[in-house]
Design an enzyme around this catalytic site. Structure first.
Site, mmCIF file in Angstrom:
data_model
loop_
_atom_site.group_PDB
_atom_site.id
_atom_site.type_symbol
_atom_site.label_atom_id
_atom_site.label_comp_id
_atom_site.label_asym_id
_atom_site.label_seq_id
_atom_site.Cartn_x
_atom_site.Cartn_y
_atom_site.Cartn_z
ATOM 1 N N HIS A 288 45.483 78.465 37.310
ATOM 2 C CA HIS A 288 46.733 77.911 36.772
ATOM 3 C C HIS A 288 47.060 76.612 37.482
ATOM 4 O O HIS A 288 46.395 76.229 38.441
ATOM 5 C CB HIS A 288 47.879 78.923 36.852
ATOM 6 C CG HIS A 288 48.338 79.262 38.241
ATOM 7 N ND1 HIS A 288 47.560 79.932 39.153
ATOM 8 C CD2 HIS A 288 49.516 79.029 38.893
ATOM 9 C CE1 HIS A 288 48.219 80.103 40.280
ATOM 10 N NE2 HIS A 288 49.416 79.551 40.156
ATOM 11 N N HIS B 183 49.448 75.289 39.391
ATOM 12 C CA HIS B 183 50.207 75.020 40.620
ATOM 13 C C HIS B 183 49.367 74.260 41.656
ATOM 14 O O HIS B 183 48.171 74.490 41.807
ATOM 15 C CB HIS B 183 50.730 76.333 41.226
ATOM 16 C CG HIS B 183 51.929 76.865 40.488
ATOM 17 N ND1 HIS B 183 52.332 78.169 40.557
ATOM 18 C CD2 HIS B 183 52.816 76.236 39.664
ATOM 19 C CE1 HIS B 183 53.431 78.338 39.810
ATOM 20 N NE2 HIS B 183 53.732 77.184 39.253
ATOM 21 N N ASP C 117 49.003 74.287 44.831
ATOM 22 C CA ASP C 117 48.212 74.959 45.873
ATOM 23 C C ASP C 117 46.960 75.630 45.306
ATOM 24 O O ASP C 117 46.216 76.288 46.037
ATOM 25 C CB ASP C 117 49.075 75.950 46.676
ATOM 26 C CG ASP C 117 49.639 77.077 45.829
ATOM 27 O OD1 ASP C 117 50.047 76.821 44.683
ATOM 28 O OD2 ASP C 117 49.677 78.228 46.311
ATOM 29 N N HIS C 118 46.710 75.443 43.999
ATOM 30 C CA HIS C 118 45.488 75.955 43.370
ATOM 31 C C HIS C 118 44.601 74.829 42.838
ATOM 32 O O HIS C 118 43.422 75.049 42.603
ATOM 33 C CB HIS C 118 45.842 76.918 42.232
ATOM 34 C CG HIS C 118 46.582 78.134 42.723
ATOM 35 N ND1 HIS C 118 46.029 79.385 42.775
ATOM 36 C CD2 HIS C 118 47.837 78.267 43.242
ATOM 37 C CE1 HIS C 118 46.896 80.246 43.292
ATOM 38 N NE2 HIS C 118 48.009 79.584 43.571
ATOM 39 N N HIS D 224 53.558 84.241 35.357
ATOM 40 C CA HIS D 224 53.800 83.403 36.546
ATOM 41 C C HIS D 224 53.875 81.936 36.088
ATOM 42 O O HIS D 224 54.821 81.227 36.409
ATOM 43 C CB HIS D 224 52.673 83.633 37.542
ATOM 44 C CG HIS D 224 52.697 82.752 38.752
ATOM 45 N ND1 HIS D 224 53.645 82.867 39.737
ATOM 46 C CD2 HIS D 224 51.880 81.739 39.138
ATOM 47 C CE1 HIS D 224 53.403 81.958 40.680
ATOM 48 N NE2 HIS D 224 52.351 81.259 40.333
ATOM 49 N N ASP E 57 47.652 84.013 40.967
ATOM 50 C CA ASP E 57 48.988 84.457 41.389
ATOM 51 C C ASP E 57 49.609 85.436 40.384
ATOM 52 O O ASP E 57 50.827 85.536 40.275
ATOM 53 C CB ASP E 57 49.933 83.249 41.519
ATOM 54 C CG ASP E 57 49.598 82.377 42.714
ATOM 55 O OD1 ASP E 57 48.726 82.754 43.503
ATOM 56 O OD2 ASP E 57 50.212 81.309 42.841
ATOM 57 N N HIS F 59 46.592 84.853 47.539
ATOM 58 C CA HIS F 59 47.468 84.743 48.715
ATOM 59 C C HIS F 59 47.403 86.000 49.576
ATOM 60 O O HIS F 59 47.212 87.105 49.053
ATOM 61 C CB HIS F 59 48.938 84.548 48.297
ATOM 62 C CG HIS F 59 49.246 83.201 47.738
ATOM 63 N ND1 HIS F 59 49.557 82.113 48.522
ATOM 64 C CD2 HIS F 59 49.276 82.768 46.453
ATOM 65 C CE1 HIS F 59 49.790 81.056 47.745
ATOM 66 N NE2 HIS F 59 49.625 81.426 46.485
HETATM 67 ZN ZN LIG Z 1 51.179 79.837 41.425
#
Ligand SMILES: [Zn+2]
Length: 254
Positions: free
Chosen positions: A56, A58, A60-61, A112, A129, A167
Site C-alpha cells: 500500500h 504509505h 513507511d512502505h 487500512h 498493515d 510492524h
Molecule cells: Zn500503512
C-alpha cells in the site's frame, strides 16, 4: 514453492519489518520504506535485487523504492494506485506473480488504505498493515465493514499460513487483546511467549494464522466471549460488523 525461499526480516525505522525473500543469489523485498537497510542487507548476503512488492501507498512502505530502483533496476509490483509512481506491474485480486520461481497470489484487502493488497503463496502471507500479529491496522481510508471483510478473506486461508506483517506491534496488540478477550487461555500464553521473545530482541513475526484466529480479537468478531465482552462494554449490539467496529474504535483510544 515460496517456502523453499529464505525469508528474513530487515528492521527499518523504529518498528517496521521489510521482508527479504531470497534463494542465496537473487532477492525480492516487500515494502521497502527505507533503502539503506535493504542495500546493506543485500550487500552483506551478496544478493541481487530482482523485484519489489508493495502492499500500500504509505511512506513507511514505499519510501525506499526510488533509491532501490536506481541501484538495482529491478521490477516493482504494487496496487493499482497511480500515487505509487515507480510501480512497473500494477496488480489486482486474482493476479499471480512469479517470485524467484514461486507463485504469489494477490488478495485485495482494503480498509487500512483503499489500495491495500496482500501477497499469498504456499504457506505464506505478506499482509502489510492489514493483519498484524495480535491486531490489525487502523482503518484510515476504508470503513470498518470493509476492513472486517478483508480480514475475513485472510481468515479463510490455511491455518498453517505464516503471517508476515510489516510492524513489530505485537506486545501492545496482545495487551489490548487481553482487555477484549480476558478469559482466552491461549492468548495469555501467547502474550507470555511474545514477551520472552522481545526480551531477547527476537521478532514475534511471522506468526501462525491459526494463532491469529485463536487469539487476535480482530479475527474473532464472532467468538462468543468477544461478543459478550463488547456488549458488556456497551461497544456493540452484536452484529459481526458492529463487534469489529467496536473493537477497532476501542483499540484506537486504548
Ligand atoms: Zn500503512
Amino acid at each position: 514453492m515460496v517456502t523453499t525461499l529464505n525469508i528474513e526480516p530487515i528492521p527499518a525505522f523504529s518498528d517496521n519489518y521489510i521482508w527479504l525473500l531470497h534463494n542465496g543469489t537473487d532477492a525480492f523485498v516487500v515494502d521497502p520504506g527505507d533503502a539503506s537497510p535493504v542495500l546493506q542487507a543485500l550487500s552483506v548476503r551478496d544478493l541481487t535485487l530482482k523485484g519489489i512488492l508493495i502492499t500500500h501507498h504509505h511512506f513507511d512502505h514505499v519510501g525506499g523504492i526510488d533509491a532501490l530502483k536506481k541501484a538495482a533496476q529491478c521490477e516493482i509490483w504494487g496496487p493499482e494506485n497511480p500515487k505509487i509512481t515507480p510501480v512497473t506491474h500494477r496488480v489486482r485480486e486474482g493476479d499471480t506473480l512469479n517470485v524467484l520461481g514461486s507463485p504469489l497470489h494477490i488478495i485485495e484487502v482494503p480498509g487500512h488504505t483503499l489500495d491495500h493488497i496482500a501477497y499469498q503463496g504456499d504457506g505464506v502471507l505478506f499482509c502489510g498493515d492489514t493483519l498484524f500479529a495480535g491486531g490489525c491496522g487502523r482503518v484510515f481510508e476504508g470503513t470498518h465493514p470493509m476492513m472486517r471483510k478483508s480480514l475475513a478473506k485472510l481468515r479463510s486461508l490455511s491455518p498453517a499460513t505464516k503471517v508476515y506483517c510489516a510492524h513489530e506491534y505485537t506486545l501492545a496488540n496482545l495487551q489490548f487483546a487481553l482487555e477484549a478477550d480476558p478469559n482466552n487461555a491461549a492468548l495469555v500464553e501467547r502474550l507470555a511467549y511474545c514477551e520472552s521473545l522481545r526480551k531477547q530482541n527476537i521478532p514475534t513475526v511471522p506468526s501462525l494464522l491459526a494463532d491469529e484466529i485463536a487469539t487476535n480479537p480482530f479475527m474473532r468478531w464472532d467468538a462468543p466471549d468477544v461478543v459478550k465482552k463488547l456488549t458488556a462494554e456497551s461497544r456493540s449490539v452484536g452484529t459481526d460488523d458492529e463487534v469489529f467496529a467496536g473493537l477497532r474504535l476501542w483499540k484506537d483510544t486504548f
